[in-house]
Each structure stands twice: as structure tokens, then as C-alpha cells.
Design an enzyme around this catalytic site. Sequence first.
Site, mmCIF file in Angstrom:
data_model
loop_
_atom_site.group_PDB
_atom_site.id
_atom_site.type_symbol
_atom_site.label_atom_id
_atom_site.label_comp_id
_atom_site.label_asym_id
_atom_site.label_seq_id
_atom_site.Cartn_x
_atom_site.Cartn_y
_atom_site.Cartn_z
ATOM 1 N N HIS A 159 17.711 -69.314 0.808
ATOM 2 C CA HIS A 159 18.711 -68.874 1.781
ATOM 3 C C HIS A 159 18.841 -69.884 2.923
ATOM 4 C CE1 HIS A 159 21.051 -66.329 4.443
ATOM 5 N NE2 HIS A 159 21.140 -65.438 3.484
ATOM 6 N N GLY A 174 19.452 -72.539 26.452
ATOM 7 C CA GLY A 174 18.364 -73.405 26.024
ATOM 8 C C GLY A 174 18.620 -74.897 26.004
ATOM 9 N N ARG A 195 20.013 -78.695 24.844
ATOM 10 C CA ARG A 195 20.278 -79.482 23.634
ATOM 11 C C ARG A 195 19.016 -79.944 22.890
ATOM 12 N NH1 ARG A 195 25.565 -80.806 23.140
ATOM 13 N NH2 ARG A 195 26.913 -80.619 24.989
ATOM 14 N N ILE A 216 16.091 -78.358 20.331
ATOM 15 C CA ILE A 216 15.686 -77.176 19.577
ATOM 16 C C ILE A 216 14.168 -77.009 19.647
ATOM 17 C CG2 ILE A 216 17.630 -77.566 18.018
ATOM 18 C CD1 ILE A 216 15.546 -78.212 15.815
ATOM 19 N N HIS A 217 13.692 -75.807 19.350
ATOM 20 C CA HIS A 217 12.252 -75.587 19.251
ATOM 21 C C HIS A 217 11.736 -76.385 18.058
ATOM 22 C CE1 HIS A 217 8.409 -73.611 18.617
ATOM 23 N NE2 HIS A 217 8.522 -73.055 19.816
ATOM 24 N N PRO A 218 10.651 -77.144 18.209
ATOM 25 C CA PRO A 218 10.230 -78.071 17.142
ATOM 26 C C PRO A 218 9.839 -77.408 15.832
ATOM 27 C CG PRO A 218 8.572 -77.907 18.875
ATOM 28 C CD PRO A 218 9.808 -77.245 19.398
ATOM 29 N N THR A 219 9.357 -76.164 15.878
ATOM 30 C CA THR A 219 8.964 -75.488 14.630
ATOM 31 C C THR A 219 9.766 -74.222 14.359
ATOM 32 O OG1 THR A 219 7.215 -74.271 15.807
ATOM 33 C CG2 THR A 219 6.604 -76.348 14.728
ATOM 34 N N ALA A 220 10.397 -73.655 15.385
ATOM 35 C CA ALA A 220 11.126 -72.396 15.223
ATOM 36 C C ALA A 220 12.635 -72.566 15.221
ATOM 37 C CB ALA A 220 10.726 -71.404 16.318
ATOM 38 N N GLY A 221 13.140 -73.751 15.577
ATOM 39 C CA GLY A 221 14.569 -74.013 15.503
ATOM 40 C C GLY A 221 15.390 -73.263 16.526
#
Length: 298
Positions: free
Chosen positions: A82, A163, A165, A167-172
Site C-alpha cells: 500500500h 511543520g 519543509r 519531514i520526520h526522518p523515520t515517521a515521514g
Amino acid sequence: MAKIVECIPNISEGRNMEVVEAVLNEVRSTPNVTLLDHSSDPNHNRTVITFLGSPEGVAEAAVKLAKKAVELIDLTKHVGEHPRMGAVDVCPFVPVKEITTEECVALSKEVAKRIWEEAGMPVFLYEDSASAPHRVNLAAIRKGQFEGMAQKVLEPEWEPDFGGRIIHPTAGTVAVGCRMPLVAFNINLNTPDIKIASAIAKIIRQSSGGLACVKALGVMLEDRNIAQVSINMTNLNKTPLYRVVELVKAEAKRWGVTVIGTEIVGLTPMNALIDSAEYYLQIEAFDRDKQVLENYLL
């Protein structure tokens, strides 16, 4: 009368049940909230969670769930059929009782702000909560998925609503918004050829000129070695379930393929199933309010 809101977050984990349970426990432990359903799919590597309650309770549960998902889910190691862009990939709110769409939109924006502030995951607002027309459609926001999102948010038109520009490095990133009831509906084919499922999905989805309010893509169910047409039905008043099933059957015949089963993920409105029963049973002069026992009693 009490206000009731439904929330249906999708998390990007469908294989590690310890992680799924830890996320579910955040909902279970929240006052004034009832966990209705959860459905995990290891092929999609995704879990759909459904809960409802008071606006305040649902908001709190959604934020707690997001924080736990960010803590436990690492998308740099995630593999699944998905499409996904976040540990919590999408978090929709649906007005159920005594609450307006406008109030639900305001609630979604409150939750979006808190997810950024408390979980550190940037948020896009979508559907009725969208801040611009090009952000209404979840597929448009998610395009590029987790792997491409770091570059996408640098584009002028794709800065997250909360937030910035990066992204969270592991959670996106996550999409949050108010929307009307949606049915996640999958149709399984007796073939392992995903190209056939993808071709059928292209024919039936609205964006390719198909049926109104239908989103679809072809996916592979590795554990069963079959292809699946994975569908989101966004307005059952415009396109009922049986119409999609019949069109998929007709198109499948072109490749000598048949439908071997269907799946409903999570909860669905009762009328969606009554529509199909009325169609396939060819009931004449049917009155669903008087002839369906549960409707009559309610």
C-alpha cells in the site's frame, strides 16, 4: 444530545502485532472513546483503526496514537504493497452525530497542530479541511510516498500545513482532515498477474475516466499469490458497491480472469450492504426502512 465523532487512522504497520497493540492501547486508555475495529493486512503492511467518541476524547486519542506510532514505526525499514508517506499515513475525522462538518474541520486542524507540536510529524490538511484545491485528494498529497517526500515538501506548492519543509526522518508526514464516510473495499482475482489488477484499477477509478468517487490501484497479495484491486469508495450515493463489482467482473473477463472474493476493511454503512442485497436479490418494491428489521426497530 452528545456530539460524536469517528476517527479512522491508518498506521504503516500490519505485521508486527506488538507494535499494533501498543498503538491500539493508546486509544483504549483514552476516556470517552470506544475502539470499534482494527484490521491489519500483512501484504499492505498497514492497519486501519476505527474509534469514536466525544470530540475532545477522539482528539486526545488521535494525538496519543500518533505519538506512539512515531515512536515505534520506522519507515526507512518499511515494505508493503500500500502507498504510504507516514507512520500514521492518514487520520480522517467523520462527523457522526450532533456535530457539523465545520466543527469537524476545526477539530481536525486542532489535532493536526498538536501532532506536529507533540509528535514532530509534519501534517498536510486534506479533504474538507484542505487549505488549497490541489490538497483535497489524498492521492495527490501522498504521491512520491515516504521516499520522495523530503524533496516534495521543498516544492513551493507542497509545504506541509504544519511543520515546515523538513519531514520526520523515520515517521515521514501525515494527512489529517474531515471527510464523509468512506468504504475500503478490495476485490481479489484468481491470477498472480498484478498488471491485470492495475489495468482494471485504471479502468474503474474516477481519475482515469471511470466511476465517480472511486479510487483504485492494483496490489499483490504475496501470501496468497493473487492480485487484488484495492479500492476506496468515497461516496456510495454516487457509486454503490455492486456497480464496482460488476464492472470489475466484466473487465476481468477480457483476460480470462474471475473474481474469487471481496473484502471490506473496517466498518461500513449498513445501507452500502443493503444496496447490494437489493440489487443481487432483485427485490421488487423493497422498502429498506420497513423491511429491514434493524432499520424498523431504530
